[in-house]
Motif scaffolding. Structure first.
Motif, short mmCIF file in Angstrom:
data_model
loop_
_atom_site.label_atom_id
_atom_site.label_comp_id
_atom_site.label_asym_id
_atom_site.label_seq_id
_atom_site.Cartn_x
_atom_site.Cartn_y
_atom_site.Cartn_z
N PRO A 178 37.88 -5.28 -28.03
CA PRO A 178 37.47 -6.17 -26.65
C PRO A 178 36.92 -7.23 -26.34
CG PRO A 178 38.16 -4.27 -25.13
CD PRO A 178 37.57 -3.63 -27.16
N LYS A 179 36.88 -8.82 -26.57
CA LYS A 179 36.07 -10.18 -26.77
C LYS A 179 36.39 -10.49 -25.36
CE LYS A 179 35.33 -8.87 -30.97
NZ LYS A 179 36.85 -8.65 -30.89
N LYS A 180 37.34 -10.61 -24.24
CA LYS A 180 37.03 -10.90 -23.03
C LYS A 180 37.70 -9.91 -21.61
CE LYS A 180 38.47 -15.14 -23.18
NZ LYS A 180 38.82 -16.45 -23.50
N SER A 181 37.61 -8.86 -22.65
CA SER A 181 38.17 -7.59 -21.08
C SER A 181 37.01 -8.26 -19.75
CB SER A 181 37.56 -6.45 -21.99
OG SER A 181 38.20 -5.20 -21.09
N GLU A 182 37.75 -8.13 -19.10
CA GLU A 182 37.60 -8.20 -17.71
C GLU A 182 36.78 -6.91 -17.30
OE1 GLU A 182 38.65 -9.04 -12.70
OE2 GLU A 182 39.82 -9.83 -14.21
N GLU A 183 36.75 -5.86 -17.63
CA GLU A 183 35.72 -4.65 -17.15
C GLU A 183 34.54 -4.62 -17.90
OE1 GLU A 183 39.43 -4.56 -17.79
OE2 GLU A 183 40.28 -4.80 -15.82
N GLN A 184 34.88 -4.62 -19.07
CA GLN A 184 33.67 -4.39 -20.53
C GLN A 184 32.79 -5.14 -20.73
OE1 GLN A 184 35.86 -2.73 -24.03
NE2 GLN A 184 33.89 -2.98 -24.66
N SER A 185 31.41 -4.37 -20.42
CA SER A 185 30.61 -5.50 -20.87
C SER A 185 30.26 -6.11 -22.03
CB SER A 185 29.30 -4.19 -20.57
OG SER A 185 27.65 -5.25 -20.92
N ASN A 200 28.50 -24.69 -19.07
CA ASN A 200 30.32 -23.86 -19.72
C ASN A 200 29.84 -22.24 -19.60
OD1 ASN A 200 27.89 -23.79 -22.12
ND2 ASN A 200 29.76 -22.09 -23.05
N HIS A 201 28.65 -21.63 -19.68
CA HIS A 201 29.40 -19.53 -19.76
C HIS A 201 29.29 -19.46 -18.53
CE1 HIS A 201 28.68 -17.83 -23.54
NE2 HIS A 201 27.78 -18.89 -23.95
N ASP A 202 29.01 -20.57 -17.22
CA ASP A 202 28.85 -19.95 -15.86
C ASP A 202 30.51 -20.49 -14.84
OD1 ASP A 202 26.29 -19.76 -16.30
OD2 ASP A 202 25.67 -21.93 -15.18
N TYR A 203 31.42 -21.06 -16.02
CA TYR A 203 32.86 -21.00 -15.75
C TYR A 203 33.56 -20.11 -15.60
CZ TYR A 203 31.02 -26.05 -14.24
OH TYR A 203 30.60 -27.39 -14.15
N GLY A 204 33.16 -18.78 -16.61
CA GLY A 204 34.32 -17.48 -16.70
C GLY A 204 35.28 -18.01 -17.52
N SER A 205 34.80 -18.64 -18.09
CA SER A 205 35.83 -19.14 -19.13
C SER A 205 36.08 -17.74 -20.68
CB SER A 205 35.64 -20.57 -20.36
OG SER A 205 34.73 -20.62 -20.37
N TYR A 206 34.93 -16.74 -20.60
CA TYR A 206 34.85 -16.35 -21.25
C TYR A 206 35.53 -14.18 -21.41
CZ TYR A 206 31.68 -19.47 -24.12
OH TYR A 206 30.83 -20.55 -24.45
N VAL A 207 36.08 -14.62 -20.15
CA VAL A 207 37.12 -13.48 -19.50
C VAL A 207 37.87 -13.99 -19.60
CG1 VAL A 207 37.08 -12.27 -17.67
CG2 VAL A 207 34.42 -12.88 -18.49
#
Length: 415
Positions: free
Chosen positions: A60-67, A223-230
């Protein structure tokens, strides 16, 4: 981290094709008594690599739980294996074309040490280059700079991506020490403090609180600071995470400018620091609003084309070429975002990075002129952290940039 379907398919096909080609070379060029053994050994190792590719693509690439760290390291391991293989295959193919009638393929013979060298360079980027902080000194001269600011020093750092370090604070501690020892009058950060979510910054908060300069630390978001990768579980969690990150950065003593402006004063003089939110390209939103940050008010002497010396903090350098140069006379714009794709070759003043094929302004100083013919400068910092893969290749070392502002040149006449 996004891996598009087409890119994933191409990665699998390229991996399988290179392994089959190398297997063919083993059968053709190895001595008969070792041919079967080497073929089976290589086939087994290739099968393990294919499994690694499959597992990496299935994660999973965008899982909230997974690092994201396991995915980054697995992707890096794949690249460090297959890029040398591609180098070998290209060299071997060239050899086949040149030495068609010969019994030996000198391209194949050259491809082996070439592939080994590339493998070493890639892993050198993990073990050494990404720890080797460099400070680039840049002088910016402007006739609009007030006399009180002549010699004023601004330290820029960008794209820290602290999540790539997990909870290992060694590098960030070294980075903070390097910044503090620069003697800067002002420290600015141009976005991407985390990779995906605000919790990544937690182990590093005490370190970033140690940053100090007479005029403080000013920052903007990337762009990485807005939570769009989760892929968040609940609606609104992304906004809450951005708010948390913003609050943490302010608690560190940083001034975070979200389409806002600060005036830096020295005596009776002042300069302007403008900070915009991320001006994104699809799929990211264009949140940066230059007009809102420093509006042209009717009846006011202030505005985007006034006579003040202005510094703009904007994460994406595309903002400069597509907007800033068209509607303002901002003297110095500072950006990041590109990382120079974390790989660069440099010789003297010449430099090359694959990033140049994506961004017109990808690293270093660029100049243009405003409508009033005043000079406009953009500096693109290639960042101090990593995302995508945890390495910096070649000359793409973690960068700090120290700007010295200079006013009008004074010519001394002989008496």
């Amino acid at each position: 981290m996004r891996i598009p379907l087409v890119a994933a398919i191409l990665l699998v096909l390229a991996a399988v094709a290179s392994d089959l080609y190398i297997l063919k070379d083993i059968r053709q060029y190895c001595a008969a008594r070792y041919r079967r053994l080497y073929s089976w050994l290589y086939l087994c190792s290739a099968a393990l690599c294919w499994i690694l590719v499959g597992v990496t693509l299935a994660m999973p690439k965008k899982s909230e739980e997974q690092s994201i760290l396991p995915l980054m390291w697995m992707l890096f391991a794949i690249l460090s294996i297959y890029i040398p293989k591609y180098i070998y295959c290209i060299s071997s193919l060239v050899g086949r074309l040149i030495f068609r009638k010969g019994k030996r393929n000198y391209g194949s013979m050259a491809g082996i040490p070439a592939g080994i060298l590339v493998f070493i360079v890639i892993w050198w980027g993990v073990l050494f280059t990404r720890h080797d902080i460099v400070t680039n000194n840049v002088e910016i001269r402007s006739e609009k700079l007030p006399a009180a600011f002549d010699g004023f020093k601004v330290l820029q750092f960008s794209d820290a991506h602290v999540g790539t370090w997990g909870d290992n604070t060694t590098f960030v501690s070294k980075l903070v020490d390097s910044i503090n020892s620069s003697g800067a009058d002002l420290i600015v950060f141009t976005g991407d403090i985390v990779n995906r979510r605000s919790s990544e910054i937690d182990p590093f908060v005490p370190l970033f609180r140690r940053l100090h300069a007479p005029n403080g630390v000013i920052a903007v978001h990337g762009n990485h600071d807005y939570g769009s990768y989760v892929k968040w579980k609940n609606p609104g969690d992304d906004n809450r995470d951005v708010f948390r990150l913003d609050s943490i950065m302010r608690s560190m003593g940083w001034s975070v400018l979200n389409n806002q402006t600060l005036f830096i004063t020295a005596g009776q003089d002042s300069i302007v620091v403008i900070g915009v939110e991320n001006w994104g390209e699809p799929p990211f939103n264009q949140l940066g609003n230059l007009g809102k940050s420093y509006p042209d008010r009717k009846g006011s002497l202030r505005g985007l084309n006034d006579g003040m010396f202005k510094i703009l903090l904007t994460h994406n350098p595309e903002h400069w070429s597509q907007v800033v140069t068209k509607i303002s006379n901002i003297d110095l714009s500072l950006a990041g975002h590109t990382h120079a794709m974390q790989m660069m070759i440099k010789a003297g003043d010449w430099k090359w990075s694959p990033s140049k094929y994506r961004y017109e302004q990808w690293g270093g100083l660029y100049t243009d002129k405003a409508k009033d013919e005043s000079p406009m400068n953009l500096y693109v910092n290639i960042g101090c952290g990593e995302v995508g893969f945890p390495a910096r290749i070649g000359a793409a070392k973690p960068e700090l940039t120290l700007f010295t502002l200079r006013g009008r040149k004074v010519e001394h006449r002989q008496q």
